[in-house]
Write an enzyme that holds these catalytic residues in place. Sequence first.
Site, mmCIF file in Angstrom:
data_model
loop_
_atom_site.group_PDB
_atom_site.id
_atom_site.type_symbol
_atom_site.label_atom_id
_atom_site.label_comp_id
_atom_site.label_asym_id
_atom_site.label_seq_id
_atom_site.Cartn_x
_atom_site.Cartn_y
_atom_site.Cartn_z
ATOM 1 C CG ASP A 304 -1.777 0.600 0.892
ATOM 2 O OD1 ASP A 304 -1.891 1.790 -0.205
ATOM 3 O OD2 ASP A 304 -3.566 1.265 2.112
HETATM 4 C C1 NOJ Z 1 -3.434 3.619 0.151
HETATM 5 C C2 NOJ Z 1 -5.117 3.201 0.487
HETATM 6 O O1 NOJ Z 1 -4.798 2.413 1.403
HETATM 7 C C3 NOJ Z 1 -5.205 1.979 -0.712
HETATM 8 O O2 NOJ Z 1 -6.636 1.711 -0.839
HETATM 9 C C4 NOJ Z 1 -5.068 3.433 -2.018
HETATM 10 O O3 NOJ Z 1 -5.697 2.127 -3.436
HETATM 11 C C5 NOJ Z 1 -3.444 3.634 -1.382
HETATM 12 N N1 NOJ Z 1 -3.518 4.373 -0.601
HETATM 13 C C6 NOJ Z 1 -3.357 4.577 -3.378
HETATM 14 O O4 NOJ Z 1 -4.374 5.608 -3.498
#
Ligand code: NOJ
Length: 762
Positions: A304
Amino acid sequence: MIDHLLSRRAALLAAATVAAWAGSPARALLLAADSIASPAWLDALLARMTVEEKAGQLTLMAAAWAGSAATALNPPSGNASFDQQLAETRSGRLTGVFNGNGAEMAKRMQDVAVHQSRLKIPLIFAADVIHGFRTIFPVPLGEAASFEPDLAERTARAAAVEASAAGIDWTFAPMVDIARDARWGRGIEGAGEDILLGRRFAAARVRGFQGRSLTDDDSLMACAKHFAAYGAAESGLDYSSVDVSERTLREVYLPPFKSALDAGAVSVMAAFNEISGIPATANEWLLRGVLRDEWKFGGLVVSDYTGDEELIAHGFAADAREATRLAFLAGVDMSMQSGFYIRHLPDLVAKGDVPMARLDEAVRRVLQVKARLGLFDDPFRRIHPERERTRIRTRDSLALARESARRSVVMLRNQADLLPLPKSGRSIALIGPFADGQHDLNGTWCVYGDDRQACDLATGIQEKLGGSARLSVTQGCGVETSLAGGIEAAVAAARAADIVLLAIGESASMSGEAQARTSVTLPAPQQALAEAVAATGKPVVVLLRNGRAMALEGAVRDAPAILVTWFLGSETGRAVADILFGDYSPSGRLPVSFPIESGQEPYHYDHKPTGRPNPPGDAPQDYKAHFRGILNRALYPFGHGLTYGRIHYSDLSADPRMDWDGPLSVSATIANQGDRSVEEVVQLYIRDRAASITRPVRELKDFRKIRLAPRSSQVVRFTLRRSDLLFVGRALEPVVEPGTFDLWIAPSSEAEGVHGAFDLVR
Ligand code: NOJ
C-alpha cells in the site's frame, strides 16, 4: 481543415511510435517466445537488465502530472515533478504511476518509456477506480446491499470500459476486507460484515474489472486489497493494530481474498496494519506461506501507499534499508510511493542481503503482468484521447448508474405503508443538509467523478413530479453545524407541507480512509433538526445518507419510514425518486447490521452464542450476555430490508437427514400478498448446534433475489452440500463434523422466516 491536419499528424506519430516500439528488445523477446507464461523470454530480458533497472520495475509512484488526484486522496509524500518522472522513466527507474490524469499524460510518459529508455519496457498506469470512473455507481458497501453480485460485475465492467480509455491498466480494487466494526470508516469500500456476501462480491468485481481477457483494451487488472484483516483494526481506528487468531483470519478475513484470486485477480495489495505483532507488509507467513505456497498465487503483490516505509513507524524496522529488505523478502514485489526499492534494493543485492533470485522473481512477475495486459504488444492500447472523451457517461452507463443506485437502497421501516408516495396531490417539504446541492453525492474514493455532474435529491424529485410539484427545499442545518434560523425555517416548511422528506446523514468525508468515528450516530445539529421537524406531527420519511451502519436515535429511529441511501453516485436523485414514488420497489438488504447503540460495535450477526446467551424475548436477563439496559442484538440486522409487497414465508421443506456425500435440497414458499410487483432477497442460514470449535449463532449459506408479481408465490429451492458446512477445525484445517444443524430460510439474519433442522450423517 485544422482537425484534418491534426488527425493526419496524429496518425503519422502513431505509425512512428509503432515502428520504434517494434524495435524494442523486450518486445522482440516476447514475440519469439511460445507464450507469455514461458520463462524463456523473461529470462532473456532479465539477463539484459541492470540491477537498477530491475529495481525500477518494482517502483510505482503517484503521478506528478499537474492536476493529478494522487495525493488528494493520500497524505503528501515525495515531491517529484513531472519532468523528474519523465527522466526516471527514461533511465528505467520507474515501473509506472498511479492516480494520474488521463490519456495525454499516459501518452507522454509511455512515449518516453518505449522510445527513450534503454530496454523500452512499457510503463503500467494504475488508479483507484473504486466505484466508477466518470460515471459513478453506488459506493461498494451500498452496492453490496443489492445482494446482486451480477450487478457489481456489470458496474465494475462499465468502470473498466471508461477508465481503460484514459490510459489506465490497473485498478486498486476491489477492496474485499470484511468489516464488522461500524466505527471503521473504510467499511464503505467493501461488501460489509458477511463472509459469503464478501466472497461473492469480491469474485464478481474481479470478473467485471478484468473482463473476458486482460489483453482486451477495455480490461483493467484487478487488485484484491488490503491483504489482510485491515478491517479488524482495534476499536475501528484506521491503521490500528489487528490482533486476530489464525482461525478467525482463515475463517473470516481470508476467504474473500481467496475468492477474488479464484476469480482471476492478478494482483494483491498488502495491508497497512500489523497482524498480531507482524505488519502485513513484512509478513512472510501471510505473503509467502498462505498466498504463494498454499494458494499458489502467481500474480503480483504491491505494497500500500508507503507501506514499506511505515515499517519504521510500526517499530518493526530500524531504518529505510531494513524496511526495504523486510518487505521485499517477505513477498512484497512492488513498492508504492516510498521509493525505497529503487533506493535500497541495488545495494541490498550488491551486499548479498537480498538474493538476486528474489529480485528476478519479483521483476518476472511485473513483466508478466505487463505482458498479460498486452502492453508489450501495444503499449498504447489503453491510451485513447478520443475514446477518453466519448466512452464516458454514455446513456447506457448512466442508465446502469440509476439501476444500480435504486437496487442499493434499503427500506428499513415503512409504517402504515407511508411509502410509496402519490405523484400528485401532496405538498412535500424536502429538508436537510443533503436536500439539494452538488455535494456528497458520489461518496468517498471517487478520484475521477464529479459531484457537480451528479443528480441531487431535489432535482430527481422535481423531475419525477414535473413542474407543478409542490416541493419546498430547506437546508435546516449543516452536516455538523447548525445554521442561524435553520431549524425555524425547517419547522415552518414542515408545517406548510403534507409530508416531510428528511435528507440527513454523513458527509462523504465522514467515511473512507482515516475516518473512524467513536460514535456512529447522527451529528448533533442534524439530530436536533430531526427532533424539531418530527415535533410538527407531520409524517417524516428519513432519507439517510451514510457510509457505514449507523445507530439511529430519537425522532430518526422512530420516523415512520426510513430509506438507507448510502452514497449512490451519478444518479442519486433520480434513483431515490424512483423508489419514493413507487416506480421501483426497494429491494436492497443491509450488508451491515445497524446496532441499537454505537457501544455494541463491533457488532455482527454471526457472533458466537457465549455460555450465557440471553434467552429469546425482549427482556435482558441478569447474568446473561447483554449490555446494561439493552439486548445485544441489532436494531436492524444484516439482511434486513422491506419491499412494497406483503411477503410471507411458509412451507419449509427439508429432508431431516443429509448424507455425507449427498446434497440436501431445501425449499420454502415465498408469497407476495401485496398488490405491487417486488423483488425479495431470500436468505438461507444454518447453525451448527455443537462442534469441536464453537460456531456462530447463524451463518449465511446462500441467497437469491427473486421477482414476485402481485399476489403470487414461488417455491425457492437451495442446495446444501457438505462443503457448505466446513469450518476451521482444531488443526486449523477445514473440517466438517456430523451432527445437527438448524436451518432457516428467512428475510434477514435475525428473522425467524421458516425454521427446521437436519442431521449430517457420516
Ligand atoms: C492508500 C489506500 O489504503 C489504498 O486503498 C489505495 O489504493 C492507495 N492509498 C492508493 O491511493
